[in-house]
Structures are given as C-alpha cells and as structure tokens.
Design a protein around this motif. Sequence first.
Motif, short mmCIF file in Angstrom:
data_model
loop_
_atom_site.label_atom_id
_atom_site.label_comp_id
_atom_site.label_asym_id
_atom_site.label_seq_id
_atom_site.Cartn_x
_atom_site.Cartn_y
_atom_site.Cartn_z
N LEU A 155 0.87 -1.16 0.00
CA LEU A 155 0.00 0.00 0.00
C LEU A 155 0.91 1.21 0.00
O LEU A 155 1.75 1.37 0.89
CB LEU A 155 -0.93 0.00 1.22
N THR A 181 0.03 6.79 -0.27
CA THR A 181 -1.19 7.00 0.51
C THR A 181 -1.41 8.48 0.78
O THR A 181 -0.53 9.18 1.30
CB THR A 181 -1.11 6.22 1.83
N VAL A 184 -2.31 0.13 -4.56
CA VAL A 184 -1.61 -1.14 -4.40
C VAL A 184 -0.54 -1.22 -5.49
O VAL A 184 -0.82 -0.94 -6.66
CB VAL A 184 -2.56 -2.35 -4.46
#
Length: 228
Positions: free
Chosen positions: A96, A99, A108
Amino acid sequence: MSDLTDFMPRAAPGHEPISGGTVAVEPIRDASRFDELFAAFSADAAGSLWAWLPYGPFADRDAFRAFAERTYLAQDIVFHAIIPASSGRAEGVAALMRTDRANGVTEVGHVCLAPSLQKTAAATEAFFLLMRRVFDELGYRRFEWKCDSGNIPSRNAALRLGFRFEGVFRQHLIVKGRNRDTAWYAMLDHEWPALKAGFETWLGDDNFDASGGQIRSLGAVRKEAAPV
C-alpha cells in the motif's frame, strides 16, 4: 456529488495482519520472511517476475536480502507478505503506497507473486483482504492500481479484480533504461459494496470443486449478480 465538507483525513494503513480463509496478508516489519520470499521467487528460473518491476532479478540470497531491507522496510510505504494457508510461507508481496490520507486515496503496487501463488484463490483473496482494509476498515474513497501499459497480465488482473481503466499517462517514467507509459486503474468507495459481494460469493466453499478448481469465474459471479 456528495458533500465532503466534513470529510476527515483517514488513518494510515497500519501494521495489523489480515487473515482470510485461504491466505494471510502480513505487513512486513522485519526480515523474518525474506528467506521465504527469496525461495518462492527463485522458482521463477527465467526471472520473468521482475520484467515489469524497476528492480531484480537478483544474483543470490544476499543480493535479495539487501534489496528487501532497503525496499520492503522503507518508510511511508507498507509492504505486505502474502502467505497462503496451504504452505504457511510467504510467496508474494504487495504494497500500500502513495497514501494520501487527506483525500482518502491509496494505491496497491510492487505486486510480485511467486509461480506457486499465481492464479490461485489465495492470490485473489489477498487482494480482497487489502481492499477490505482500505474501504471497510480505513474508509478510503479511492483505491488505485497502476502498471506499465505493456504489462498485459497486470492490466488483465486489474480488470478481473474490479478496477476500472482510467487512461494512460504517456512517458510517465523511465524504468530499466526504457520508457514506461503507465496505465491507471481505480475502484471507488461507492463501487466497493457490489465488488465485495462478488468476492464473497466467489470465495465461498461451494464455488470450488474437490480439487480446488473454481466452478464459476469471478467475472461470471459479478455478471450474475448485476441488475438486469
């Protein structure tokens, strides 16, 4: 469009393991899974796992461990080891990354699945568990998948998993001395409930025969559930 006046920054992905029926997804916090990953990746003698990634293949275990310590333990990105219940050993990774907590967006990436994990129910469930974390646990609005536009297996995987194609960023990157045009895919929070239901139906025990083969494809399950 929904009023987002009261939208608050979402929590970071965190480091809690996630368990499913066929697989566990375990954030990588130390080097304990590195030898397992090297062994699993080494089954790809031709090195095709690394064809579309900006690193690899690796000459030996020490070279891989040095890479893994730099990459899998980096800050601001959460790599996950994918551990099928059938082996109890790490056979793949997915991160991940990028972000954006303020806007509820994450991606992803760095997906690398050993030959033993490819095209298995465990691999599909691993992505489902990450999606469930992103949308259900963390309340993100958007989940992205990006890949080299020439990476047809990755593009097909994105569509199969329910990501929607959004376009190609031309001359986006230089990877291993060549141009990379990047294909963008994403799924959104309002799309997630239907996608989630499809995954849950597909992963049900009644959708697999005695040898573990699927009875209905994920696409067929979604098509059957779609309103007429």
